[in-house]
Scaffold this active site. Structure first.
Site, PDB file in Angstrom:
ATOM      1  N   HIS A   1       3.608  -5.341   0.599  1.00  0.00           N
ATOM      2  CA  HIS A   1       3.301  -4.794  -0.723  1.00  0.00           C
ATOM      3  C   HIS A   1       4.447  -3.913  -1.206  1.00  0.00           C
ATOM      4  O   HIS A   1       5.294  -3.490  -0.423  1.00  0.00           O
ATOM      5  CB  HIS A   1       2.010  -3.980  -0.672  1.00  0.00           C
ATOM      6  CG  HIS A   1       2.138  -2.784   0.228  1.00  0.00           C
ATOM      7  ND1 HIS A   1       1.887  -2.844   1.581  1.00  0.00           N
ATOM      8  CD2 HIS A   1       2.539  -1.514  -0.025  1.00  0.00           C
ATOM      9  CE1 HIS A   1       2.121  -1.660   2.124  1.00  0.00           C
ATOM     10  NE2 HIS A   1       2.511  -0.830   1.166  1.00  0.00           N
TER      11      HIS A   1
ATOM     12  N   HIS B   1      10.575  -1.626  -2.516  1.00  0.00           N
ATOM     13  CA  HIS B   1      10.892  -2.404  -1.318  1.00  0.00           C
ATOM     14  C   HIS B   1       9.595  -2.922  -0.696  1.00  0.00           C
ATOM     15  O   HIS B   1       8.515  -2.451  -1.030  1.00  0.00           O
ATOM     16  CB  HIS B   1      11.636  -1.540  -0.294  1.00  0.00           C
ATOM     17  CG  HIS B   1      10.797  -0.449   0.279  1.00  0.00           C
ATOM     18  ND1 HIS B   1      10.574   0.745  -0.387  1.00  0.00           N
ATOM     19  CD2 HIS B   1      10.085  -0.374   1.437  1.00  0.00           C
ATOM     20  CE1 HIS B   1       9.782   1.509   0.349  1.00  0.00           C
ATOM     21  NE2 HIS B   1       9.455   0.850   1.459  1.00  0.00           N
TER      22      HIS B   1
END
Length: 194
Positions: A49, A132
């Protein structure tokens, strides 16, 4: 507070998740690293995620206060076009895949999410957004695997995709030998005009 959640609290964050096709593409790219570095603590692909706001440990009773404001935010926002690209590491211990695409839109969305959270009465730590996907963590006695895998990911460029949903996520933050597991508390589609 004890590092392990008790039944009256939950660790919460708000995130975007890549679609399965994008995750599968990156997973194929990582297969040689999985085999070469089995000692690393690899995150489960289904848990990948992009965190927009980390809320930390919250009383379970606070979570419902976030539902309607987050649903309203998602209803007025269009999906954000993103891609997975490259890799890097934090402190040679945490391996990540980078995010490319509409980064300005992603930062705007993160700001809006944080505003909604604070307007709901939940305090947030001020952290800059560093988009990220966390892929793995090195074990304490393994100082070189993460930088090596990050270098191997440097040229990876994944397909473009749209982040279609906003996710309110809880984690079973255990300090045992197994990985941290995440579950959607709820998610909402981005249904605003493009």
């Amino acid at each position: 507070m004890n590092k392990q959640s008790d039944a009256s609290t939950v660790r919460v964050f708000i995130a975007l998740a890549p679609p399965d096709e994008a995750k599968e593409e990156l997973e194929r790219e990582l297969r040689p690293a999985y085999e070469a570095y089995p000692q690393m603590r690899w995150n489960r692909v289904e848990d990948w995620h992009i965190t927009l706001a980390f809320l930390g440990e919250l009383p379970v009773s606070v979570v419902p206060l976030l539902r309607q404001p987050l649903a309203d935010l998602a209803a007025r926002r269009a999906p954000v076009a993103l891609a997975l690209r490259g890799g890097g590491h934090f402190d040679e211990r945490v391996l990540w895949a980078g995010i490319d695409g509409d980064l300005a839109g992603l930062h705007t969305l993160a700001t809006e999410v944080r505003d909604v959270v604070e307007e709901s009465g939940v305090a947030l730590e001020e952290r800059p957004l560093r988009p990220h996907l966390t892929l793995a963590r090195a074990r304490r006695d393994d100082p070189c695997s993460v930088p090596q895998v990050a270098a191997e990911l440097a040229d990876f460029t994944g397909r473009r995709w749209h982040a279609e949903r906003l996710h309110l996520v809880g984690s079973n933050y255990g300090r045992g030998p197994g990985p941290i597991r995440y579950r959607d508390i709820e998610s909402w589609g981005f249904t605003g005009a493009q």
